[in-house]
Design a protein around this motif. Structure first.
Motif, short mmCIF file in Angstrom:
data_model
loop_
_atom_site.label_atom_id
_atom_site.label_comp_id
_atom_site.label_asym_id
_atom_site.label_seq_id
_atom_site.Cartn_x
_atom_site.Cartn_y
_atom_site.Cartn_z
N PRO A 188 108.43 -78.93 49.26
CA PRO A 188 107.63 -78.31 50.32
C PRO A 188 107.59 -76.79 50.23
O PRO A 188 106.56 -76.18 50.53
CB PRO A 188 108.32 -78.76 51.61
N GLU A 189 108.70 -76.17 49.80
CA GLU A 189 108.72 -74.71 49.70
C GLU A 189 107.73 -74.23 48.65
O GLU A 189 107.04 -73.23 48.83
CB GLU A 189 110.13 -74.21 49.35
N THR A 190 107.67 -74.95 47.52
CA THR A 190 106.74 -74.59 46.45
C THR A 190 105.31 -74.73 46.93
O THR A 190 104.45 -73.87 46.67
CB THR A 190 106.97 -75.49 45.22
N HIS B 249 100.26 -72.27 48.77
CA HIS B 249 99.27 -72.18 49.85
C HIS B 249 99.09 -70.73 50.29
O HIS B 249 97.97 -70.27 50.48
CB HIS B 249 99.69 -73.05 51.03
N HIS B 250 100.19 -70.00 50.46
CA HIS B 250 100.10 -68.60 50.87
C HIS B 250 99.40 -67.75 49.81
O HIS B 250 98.62 -66.86 50.14
CB HIS B 250 101.50 -68.03 51.17
N ALA B 251 99.68 -68.02 48.55
CA ALA B 251 99.02 -67.27 47.47
C ALA B 251 97.52 -67.53 47.46
O ALA B 251 96.72 -66.59 47.33
CB ALA B 251 99.64 -67.64 46.13
N CYS B 252 97.15 -68.80 47.62
CA CYS B 252 95.72 -69.15 47.64
C CYS B 252 95.03 -68.53 48.85
O CYS B 252 93.92 -68.00 48.74
CB CYS B 252 95.57 -70.67 47.64
#
Length: 62
Positions: free
Chosen positions: A3-5, A10-13
């Protein structure tokens, strides 16, 4: 996938999408003066055509 990955990806996208949106927004704001010039130019062309096609009633009076 952990989940952390998934969250990091998601944040990068999301950051990339926000950056693209900012670039698009700035480009759209920069485009407005050009649109104004185009509208003004066509208005002047229309005015000139109307003046050229106007009847010459004042010139016929002696």
């Amino acid at each position: 996938m952990r989940p952390e990955t998934h969250l990091v990806l998601h944040h990068a996208c999301a950051a990339e999408l926000r950056a693209e949106a900012d670039v698009y927004r700035l480009a759209a704001q920069a485009r407005h003066p050009r649109d104004l010039r185009i509208r003004l130019g066509w208005a002047l062309v229309e005015l000139g055509l109307r003046m050229a096609a106007a009847p010459k009633a004042a010139a016929a009076i002696p």
